[in-house]
Design an enzyme around this catalytic site. Structure first.
Site, PDB file in Angstrom:
ATOM      1  CE1 TYR A  90      -7.532   8.760  -1.244  1.00 22.58           C
ATOM      2  CE2 TYR A  90      -7.631  10.970  -0.339  1.00 22.58           C
ATOM      3  CZ  TYR A  90      -8.141   9.995  -1.169  1.00 22.58           C
ATOM      4  OH  TYR A  90      -9.266  10.246  -1.915  1.00 22.58           O
ATOM      5  CB  CYS A  91      -1.597   6.823  -2.777  1.00 25.37           C
ATOM      6  SG  CYS A  91      -0.465   5.915  -1.712  1.00 25.37           S
ATOM      7  NE  ARG A  92      -2.305  -0.017  -5.156  1.00 23.07           N
ATOM      8  CZ  ARG A  92      -1.423  -0.798  -4.520  1.00 23.07           C
ATOM      9  NH1 ARG A  92      -1.813  -1.570  -3.544  1.00 23.07           N
ATOM     10  NH2 ARG A  92      -0.158  -0.797  -4.877  1.00 23.07           N
ATOM     11  N   GLY A  94      -0.005   4.070   0.553  1.00 26.96           N
ATOM     12  CA  GLY A  94       0.844   4.957   1.347  1.00 26.96           C
ATOM     13  C   GLY A  94       2.187   5.206   0.694  1.00 26.96           C
ATOM     14  CG  LEU A 118      -9.487   5.015  -0.679  1.00 25.97           C
ATOM     15  CD1 LEU A 118      -9.962   6.313  -0.026  1.00 25.97           C
ATOM     16  CD2 LEU A 118      -9.860   4.988  -2.143  1.00 25.97           C
TER      17      LEU A 118
END
Length: 125
Positions: A90-92, A94, A118
């Protein structure tokens, strides 16, 4: 006896090209379903936050390890994480997790999931 074969029309060729292109689309395009991601996370998969160290320090999911997306392949090799390990990224938003996943798939990692952003994950909990 035999029918003469007719040349393909431009529309037929275009339709075939569209179908071919669709078959090449990444299989992870349909991912980023928070409920699926949480089911995997709750099972204890390897959870990787691919944001920067600063973003990670500002908040992350418990149990996640931080590996910035541009270092994903080399770091997994360093950590002896095998190519069949179940991994959720995951990231901020996608985007970076999608790039990280693409890098992993190209290197033969076969059990990855792009969980997306997230905030989406946390709000779905």
């Amino acid at each position: 006896m035999f029918k003469k074969s007719m040349p393909l029309s431009v529309q037929s060729i275009l339709a075939l090209l569209v179908l071919f292109a669709a078959s090449l689309m990444p299989t992870w395009a349909a991912e980023q379903e928070p409920s699926v991601a949480w089911e995997k996370i709750d099972r204890g998969v390897t959870l990787i936050d691919v944001r920067t160290a600063e973003e990670f320090a500002a908040g992350h999911i418990d149990g996640a390890i931080n590996i910035p997306f541009e270092n994903i392949v080399s770091e997994l090799v360093k950590r002896n994480i095998t190519k069949d390990t179940e991994i959720v990224l995951y990231c901020r938003s996608g985007n970076r997790s999608g790039m990280a996943q693409e890098s992993l798939v190209k290197q033969g990692y076969s059990n990855t999931y792009n969980a997306g952003g997230l905030d989406s994950l946390i709000s779905a909990r």
